[in-house]
Each structure stands twice: as structure tokens, then as C-alpha cells.
Design a protein around this motif. Structure first.
Motif, mmCIF file in Angstrom:
data_model
loop_
_atom_site.group_PDB
_atom_site.id
_atom_site.type_symbol
_atom_site.label_atom_id
_atom_site.label_comp_id
_atom_site.label_asym_id
_atom_site.label_seq_id
_atom_site.Cartn_x
_atom_site.Cartn_y
_atom_site.Cartn_z
ATOM 1 N N ILE A 140 0.853 -1.176 0.000
ATOM 2 C CA ILE A 140 0.000 0.000 0.000
ATOM 3 C C ILE A 140 0.893 1.231 0.000
ATOM 4 C CG2 ILE A 140 -1.720 1.336 1.292
ATOM 5 C CD1 ILE A 140 -2.764 -1.279 2.406
ATOM 6 N N VAL A 141 0.619 2.171 -0.887
ATOM 7 C CA VAL A 141 1.348 3.437 -0.887
ATOM 8 C C VAL A 141 0.347 4.571 -0.694
ATOM 9 C CG1 VAL A 141 3.299 2.644 -2.263
ATOM 10 C CG2 VAL A 141 1.291 3.554 -3.416
ATOM 11 N N GLU A 142 0.738 5.513 0.139
ATOM 12 C CA GLU A 142 -0.102 6.670 0.440
ATOM 13 C C GLU A 142 0.705 7.935 0.214
ATOM 14 O OE1 GLU A 142 -1.786 6.389 4.397
ATOM 15 O OE2 GLU A 142 -1.327 4.254 4.391
ATOM 16 N N GLU A 186 -4.693 12.710 -0.399
ATOM 17 C CA GLU A 186 -5.418 11.570 0.157
ATOM 18 C C GLU A 186 -5.366 10.353 -0.754
ATOM 19 O OE1 GLU A 186 -9.339 12.900 1.010
ATOM 20 O OE2 GLU A 186 -8.721 14.231 2.645
ATOM 21 N N GLU A 187 -4.468 10.352 -1.734
ATOM 22 C CA GLU A 187 -4.383 9.238 -2.664
ATOM 23 C C GLU A 187 -3.807 8.002 -1.986
ATOM 24 O OE1 GLU A 187 -1.967 10.788 -5.737
ATOM 25 O OE2 GLU A 187 -3.613 11.830 -6.744
ATOM 26 N N ILE A 188 -4.497 6.871 -2.154
ATOM 27 C CA ILE A 188 -4.051 5.594 -1.604
ATOM 28 C C ILE A 188 -4.133 4.551 -2.715
ATOM 29 C CG2 ILE A 188 -4.435 3.820 0.144
ATOM 30 C CD1 ILE A 188 -5.835 5.883 1.850
ATOM 31 N N THR A 192 -7.150 2.736 -4.740
ATOM 32 C CA THR A 192 -7.163 2.246 -6.105
ATOM 33 C C THR A 192 -6.275 1.009 -6.180
ATOM 34 O OG1 THR A 192 -7.469 4.472 -6.983
ATOM 35 C CG2 THR A 192 -6.629 2.800 -8.496
ATOM 36 N N VAL A 193 -6.826 -0.108 -6.609
ATOM 37 C CA VAL A 193 -6.084 -1.368 -6.664
ATOM 38 C C VAL A 193 -5.459 -1.518 -8.047
ATOM 39 C CG1 VAL A 193 -6.236 -3.871 -6.448
ATOM 40 C CG2 VAL A 193 -7.630 -2.402 -4.972
ATOM 41 N N MET A 194 -4.157 -1.804 -8.078
ATOM 42 C CA MET A 194 -3.477 -1.986 -9.359
ATOM 43 C C MET A 194 -2.371 -3.020 -9.214
ATOM 44 S SD MET A 194 -1.128 1.485 -9.708
ATOM 45 C CE MET A 194 -2.519 2.588 -9.666
ATOM 46 N N THR A 198 -9.345 2.001 11.463
ATOM 47 C CA THR A 198 -8.683 1.088 10.545
ATOM 48 C C THR A 198 -8.901 1.555 9.116
ATOM 49 O OG1 THR A 198 -9.053 -0.720 12.071
ATOM 50 C CG2 THR A 198 -8.505 -1.298 9.802
ATOM 51 N N MET A 199 -7.819 1.686 8.357
ATOM 52 C CA MET A 199 -7.935 2.126 6.976
ATOM 53 C C MET A 199 -7.928 0.960 6.009
ATOM 54 S SD MET A 199 -5.835 5.647 6.712
ATOM 55 C CE MET A 199 -6.583 5.906 5.109
ATOM 56 N N TYR A 200 -7.195 -0.093 6.341
ATOM 57 C CA TYR A 200 -7.221 -1.263 5.481
ATOM 58 C C TYR A 200 -6.809 -2.482 6.276
ATOM 59 C CZ TYR A 200 -2.984 1.480 4.919
ATOM 60 O OH TYR A 200 -1.929 2.318 5.135
#
Length: 536
Positions: free
Chosen positions: A314-316, A321-323, A341-343, A430-432
Motif C-alpha cells: 500500500i502506498v499513500e 489523500e491518494e491511496i 485504487t487497486v493496481m 482502521t484504513m485497510y
């Protein structure tokens, strides 16, 4: 169903369906159907309220004709119509839009979909209603050109679409125009040109121009390229030739290149190549992603190379606020990532500084005869402009935290999964979360555990506030590798801890017991709510 339809002579598959998950068997079936000559038209999805990157599968496949929704004239894209681009290709989707609001269609007997008008008709809205319009247009094209396949039908529909005032990720090439698509003089392949991320794929691409005319065509090419904010950058776009003479059914391959200069903007470039012949204009739209790339290399406890795709990266952004979250290659994992955004790796990012976090599933250290509960890692990395960066995570340099789980006396537990996540100190939420269902890693039916030693490796970084818990069920609830009906599920070790903490010890009575079979929700000691799914 796809194979059955094609084997029974279906020419066109109209697929008003979608999911957020890539389903490989369905994708392979669609590719096979196209190879057999079928035309595949798919709904884009109705997630447009959530913004871009919302095209559902299988509409996200480059091979299909993806349809968004618009109103009836004057043709405004529906607010809920899903938007592109699609990953990992970063190509433009939807390909085209068609009317999908308040559409009256046949009603199946005794159904209530939409707003039933009478026993025979109903009215509904959605890209599912727009898709049959394009499927019907494809049928008309096949009547005129029975030898056409997916590429020809897709090219004709896209290059002859009616432009509207929306960005390409919202409307594709525009609104379907069946009359103009019926008898084109030439076709372009691919129908939508995608440079993709230029740092990975380069600044050059190519396309084919094919005559479908019985006489020689004089073709004049024009170009246009602009940044996402509308500023013109056409001067950075170059094509091999701007005038062509095509003999009947002749095909020409042309190269197109974006010049790399310091003035090249960072973000999304869009453009179109316009081909004029016989008093008609055909459009081929394209996009290019001028962002940076960040890859992750994972080194094991002995310096060996591990597959980072088996974990969650995970990169923030430190400044927005981009995750972003990586797509996990472990089929036994269930992933919960909120507002991300999952990539696929590598990440395609704007230049800047990012917090990079890494979660890795339980695994066995056979030499030390230990079960590793998981890996928690957090650090800061910097991504340079239009460069490929690599971040190395060396597990041998991480701290080790011992975790001891003590079950009820006389009621041994079998651990079935572990989960690790992160929370910011302000607010404590909790964020993820990631959970690995790990029956094969930790327990076998019939085993008893008085206690289970586990290890968690964490990084030492002031921005790291990990939350960790383990999950277990009473022994005896296994049934051929699955849960029996209504097992008792225990949350063991929900805790926020300092990376310097040498060990953690938990008693089962200290935590909440939840009775559920499929879903369980727990109020954590920190006041943050957690929802998790238990797969049977």
C-alpha cells in the motif's frame, strides 16, 4: 454459457453484467468466443458516482466493446455510468456510449426489474440498457458485412462515433452513430490507441489503416494532443505520414511518437488522429500516461528473493489523500482496502513522497521450526518525475515480535487466519485490513494447541501504528477443510503496539467472542469498527 452460445451459432454476445473482480475463466471464455468470430458487447457498469477507475469486469477487458450510458438527445453521459481508465493497460474505457436512461424493454413473465409498465414491458436505466443498443448496431453491421469480426465492428463503431463534450474516460469516442458506421471507407486498428505508462512502454506506438473500399482512397491525416487540463501539446506528437494513397483493401502501418521534453506534462495526455477521405472524417482516440513507476522488491530472511505479489503493498501520498494498493496473487487471501485504487505492480504514480506499507501472509520458517504470523512494514520512499523507482524490503533487517496465544483451559483452539492492518493515531480508525485464510499453514483437523507461538516482523518507523489480531475457532469444527455450521469465532490479539515491543501475550477471555458463520463484526478496544468475512 458463453461456450454454449457460441457453439450453438450465436453471432453476438450482449453482456449486461459485471463484477469488481477479474474472473479468469470468464475472460478466457470471452477471448475464445471472439477468436471464433463472435462479437462481444459488455456493459461498463453503474459505478460512475465513485469517479474514475470504476469500469466493471468484463467491461474492463481491452478485447470487448464496452458501453457506457447517456441520455437520449441531447446526449449527456449518465452520472452513474462507470468511467475509465482500466488497469493494468490504462486504456480508454468505455469505448462508446448509447442511450441507457428510462429505456422501455421487454419484460420477462412475473419479473419486477425496473418499473413494470404492463405484463409485457418495463422501464429501466443503466449501462445494462445501453449495451443492447450497441449489440443491435453490431447486428446491423454484420448484416451488411457478414465477414467482419470483433476488430472490424469495434473499429467502425468507435471511429464513426459522434463526439460529445466529455473526457475520453467518461464517454470513450462518443455516442454510437449506426448510419455512419454502416459503410466506412477505412478502418483503424486498434480502435483506441493506448500508449500506456510511457516510462514502462515507451513513447512510440503504431496503428494500422485498412481500406475497405473498392477504389483507391486518398487519405489526409490530422492530429491533436492535449493535457488533461485542456492545454494543447500537439507539437509533441509526430506521425510517420500525413498523406496516404490506399489501393482497394490495402493496409498501411504507421508509427506515432510523443517527443520526450522537459515541457512534457505529468499526468494524462489525450488526443485523436483524424483521417479524412471521401468527404468523411474518421477518428482514432488515444491516451498516454506520463507518470512515474514504483516497484517493490522483497528479500527474505536469508536475502533470498520473494514474490512481493503474494503480499499487500500500500502506498499513500504524503501530500494528498491518494491511496493505492497492489493486487494480491495469493488465492487464499481476502482483501479489504478502503478508499484505495487497486493496481498491479509496479505502481504508476505522480512524482512525490509516499508512505509505503507492506503486509505479508503467515509462512513457515522450517529451519527455525517457527510459524511466522506475518510481516508489518512501513517506510517512506520518493518517486522521481518520469522515472522507474524500486523500493527494497529486506526482512532480515526487520524487528521480531513474539506473539503467544493461550486458549481456554480444556478447549483447545485451531488458528484459521491472521490479519494485520494499520491505523493512524488521529483518528484511531482502521484504513485497510488483509486476512489470509490459512488452514493449510497453521492447523490440521484434529490437532490440539495448548498455546501457539507465532512471530510478527515489524519495521521500526515512527509513522507505523499497526493493528494486529489472530483468529481461531474451537477444535472439532473442521469438516473436510471447511467450517461446520455456526462455529464460535474468537478474535485473539486485537492490539495496537509499539514496534519495539519484544513480545505480546493474550488470554482468550480478554477479547470478544463472536458467534457467526459467515460474517463477524467486532468493536475494537480502540473504538474502530472492523468487518470481516469468513469463507467456508
Amino acid at each position: 454459457g458463453i461456450e454454449w452460445a457460441v457453439e450453438h451459432g450465436v453471432d453476438i454476445l450482449s453482456m449486461s453484467l459485471g463484477t469488481d473482480v477479474y474472473v479468469e475463466p470468464v475472460a478466457e471464455a470471452i477471448k475464445w468466443a471472439i477468436s471464433q468470430g463472435a462479437i462481444v458487447v459488455v456493459a461498463a457498469g453503474n459505478g460512475g458516482f465513485y469517479g474514475y477507475f470504476t469500469i466493471s469486469f468484463p467491461g474492463s477487458m481491452d478485447e470487448v466493446i464496452t458501453v457506457g450510458s447517456c441520455t437520449k438527445p441531447p446526449f449527456k453521459v449518465s452520472a452513474w455510468s462507470s468511467r475509465g481508465p482500466v488497469l493494468p493497460s490504462w486504456s480508454i474505457k468505455p469505448d462508446i456510449v448509447a442511450p441507457g436512461e428510462n429505456i422501455i424493454a421487454a419484460r420477462a413473465a412475473n419479473t419486477s426489474m425496473g418499473y413494470p409498465i404492463n405484463d409485457y414491458y418495463t422501464m429501466a436505466s443503466g449501462t445494462s440498457m445501453a449495451t443492447p443498443h450497441v449489440a443491435g448496431a453490431a447486428a446491423l453491421l454484420l448484416q451488411i458485412h457478414p465477414d467482419w469480426g470483433q476488430d472490424e465492428v469495434k473499429a467502425a463503431l468507435i471511429e464513426c462515433a459522434r463526439p460529445i463534450e466529455e473526457d475520453y474516460y467518461t464517454c470513450g469516442a462518443g455516442v454510437i452513430d449506426v448510419v455512419e458506421s454502416a459503410l466506412p471507407k477505412l478502418l483503424t486498428y486498434p480502435a483506441n490507441l493506448a500508449f500506456g505508462p510511457v516510462v514502462l512502454k515507451g513513447y512510440k506506438s503504431q496503428f494500422n489503416i485498412a481500406s475497405v473500399s473498392n477504389y483507391t482512397l486518398e487519405v489526409e491525416l490530422h492530429k491533436r494532443m492535449f493535457f488533461e487540463n485542456g492545454i494543447d501539446y500537439t507539437y509533441l506528437l509526430h506521425i510517420d505520414a500525413y498523406n496516404l494513397s490506399l489501393k482497394p483493401f490495402e493496409e498501411e502501418i504507421l508509427s506515432v511518437e510523443i517527443s520526450f521534453r522537459e515541457t512534457l506534462p505529468v499526468g494524462h495526455l489525450f488526443g485523436e488522429i483524424m483521417l479524412e477521405c471521401s468527404n468523411k472524417t474518421y477518428r482514432m482516440i488515444f491516451n498516454a500516461i506520463t507518470l512515474s513507476a514504483l516497484n517493490v522488491t522483497l528479500l527474505g530472511l536469508k536475502g533470498e528473493l520473494l514474490n512481493a505479489c503474494m503480499g499487500l503493498v500500500i502506498v499513500e501520498s504524503l501530500y494528498s489523500e491518494e491511496i493505492y494498493a497492489s493486487r494480491i496473487g495469493d488465492p487464499s487471501s481476502s482483501l479489504y482496502v478502503f478508499l484505495a485504487t487497486v493496481m498491479d505492480l509496479p505502481f504508476i504514480l505522480y512524482p512525490g513522497s509516499y508512505i509505503i506499507r507492506f503486509l505479508y501472509p503467515p509462512f513457515a520458517d522450517n529451519e527455525a521450526k517457527l510459524k511466522i504470523a506475518g510481516i508489518l512494514y512501513s517506510n517512506v520512499t520518493h518517486v522521481e518525475r518520469l522515472q522507474i523507482s524500486n523500493h527494497v524490503i529486506d526482512l532480515s533487517k526487520l524487528h521480531r515480535v513474539d506473539v503467544q496465544i493461550a486458549p481456554h483451559s480444556g478447549k483447545p483452539l485451531c488458528p484459521v487466519s491472521s490479519a494485520i492492518g494499520f491505523s493512524y493515531p488521529y483518528p484511531l480508525s482502521t484504513m485497510y485490513l488483509i486476512s489470509w485464510i490459512s488452514l493449510d499453514r497453521h492447523a490440521t483437523a484434529g490437532n490440539s494447541y495448548e498455546s501457539l507461538p507465532m512471530l510478527t516482523y515489524v519495521s521500526e518507523h515512527e509513522m507505523l501504528y499497526p493493528l494486529m489480531f489472530f483468529e481461531a475457532i474451537p477444535e472439532g469444527y473442521f469438516l473436510k477443510g471447511s467450517f461446520a455450521v455456526s462455529p464460535e469465532v474468537y478474535f485473539i490479539g486485537w492490539h495496537m503496539f509499539d514496534p519495539h515491543t519484544p513480545s505480546l501475550s493474550y488470554e482468550l477471555d480478554d477479547f470478544m467472542k463472536v458467534n457467526a458463520r459467515y460474517d463477524a463484526a467486532s468493536e475494537t478496544p480502540l473504538g474502530a469498527k472492523l468487518s470481516m468475512k469468513i469463507y467456508t
